[in-house]
Design a protein around this motif. Structure first.
Motif, PDB file in Angstrom:
ATOM      1  N   TYR A 129       0.840  -1.198   0.000  1.00 28.62           N
ATOM      2  CA  TYR A 129       0.000   0.000   0.000  1.00 28.62           C
ATOM      3  C   TYR A 129       0.871   1.242   0.000  1.00 28.62           C
ATOM      4  O   TYR A 129       1.895   1.296   0.682  1.00 28.62           O
ATOM      5  CB  TYR A 129      -0.923   0.009   1.224  1.00 28.62           C
ATOM      6  N   TRP A 130       0.428   2.248  -0.744  1.00 28.25           N
ATOM      7  CA  TRP A 130       1.192   3.486  -0.917  1.00 28.25           C
ATOM      8  C   TRP A 130       0.317   4.714  -0.734  1.00 28.25           C
ATOM      9  O   TRP A 130      -0.856   4.713  -1.108  1.00 28.25           O
ATOM     10  CB  TRP A 130       1.810   3.535  -2.317  1.00 28.25           C
ATOM     11  N   GLY A 131       0.898   5.764  -0.171  1.00 28.57           N
ATOM     12  CA  GLY A 131       0.225   7.038  -0.088  1.00 28.57           C
ATOM     13  C   GLY A 131       0.390   7.830  -1.369  1.00 28.57           C
ATOM     14  O   GLY A 131       1.064   7.406  -2.310  1.00 28.57           O
ATOM     15  N   GLN A 132      -0.219   9.017  -1.411  1.00 25.13           N
ATOM     16  CA  GLN A 132      -0.177   9.867  -2.601  1.00 25.13           C
ATOM     17  C   GLN A 132       1.093  10.706  -2.692  1.00 25.13           C
ATOM     18  O   GLN A 132       1.421  11.213  -3.760  1.00 25.13           O
ATOM     19  CB  GLN A 132      -1.396  10.785  -2.631  1.00 25.13           C
ATOM     20  N   GLY A 133       1.800  10.858  -1.593  1.00 19.43           N
ATOM     21  CA  GLY A 133       3.045  11.599  -1.582  1.00 19.43           C
ATOM     22  C   GLY A 133       2.885  13.025  -1.084  1.00 19.43           C
ATOM     23  O   GLY A 133       1.813  13.617  -1.174  1.00 19.43           O
TER      24      GLY A 133
END
Length: 122
Positions: free
Chosen positions: A111-115
């Protein structure tokens, strides 16, 4: 699905500090190792730091050792990246990620955030 949201980025002078936060949804935060990555314009995504599920083990890119500190507070579902003595070469979009192990390899994170943008001026 697990969702991640970064905050704390901004513009800072060289030598300054910033503290990034990543809030993670759900009640299973402690089940995930967490990592921070960054991507500068025209460059590949780069590993910055990682922390184990319990917070007992941490790992860093050589160029940030002694300057950056990763930490987590499982009761708050939040991971942090304290960045001190910032340099212009630290300029990038910073992403947090949750995964299976505190590794330096992107495929191990699910899972990754938008930055969040970090800009360090000379």
């Amino acid at each position: 699905q697990v969702q991640l949201a970064e905050s704390g980025g901004g513009l800072v002078q060289a030598g300054g500090s910033l503290r990034l936060s990543c809030a993670v949804s759900g009640r299973t935060f402690s089940s995930y190792a967490m990592g921070w990555f960054r991507q500068a314009p025209g460059k590949e995504r780069e590993f910055v730091a990682a922390i184990s599920r319990s917070g007992g083990d941490t790992y860093y890119l050589d160029s940030v050792k002694g300057r950056f500190t990763i930490s987590r507070v499982n009761a708050k579902n939040t991971v942090y990246l304290q960045m001190n003595s910032l340099k212009p070469e630290d300029t990038a979009v910073y992403f947090c990620a949750a995964g299976r192990a505190p590794a330096s390899l992107s495929p191990l994170y699910d899972y990754w955030g938008q930055g969040t943008q970090v800009t360090v001026s000379s």
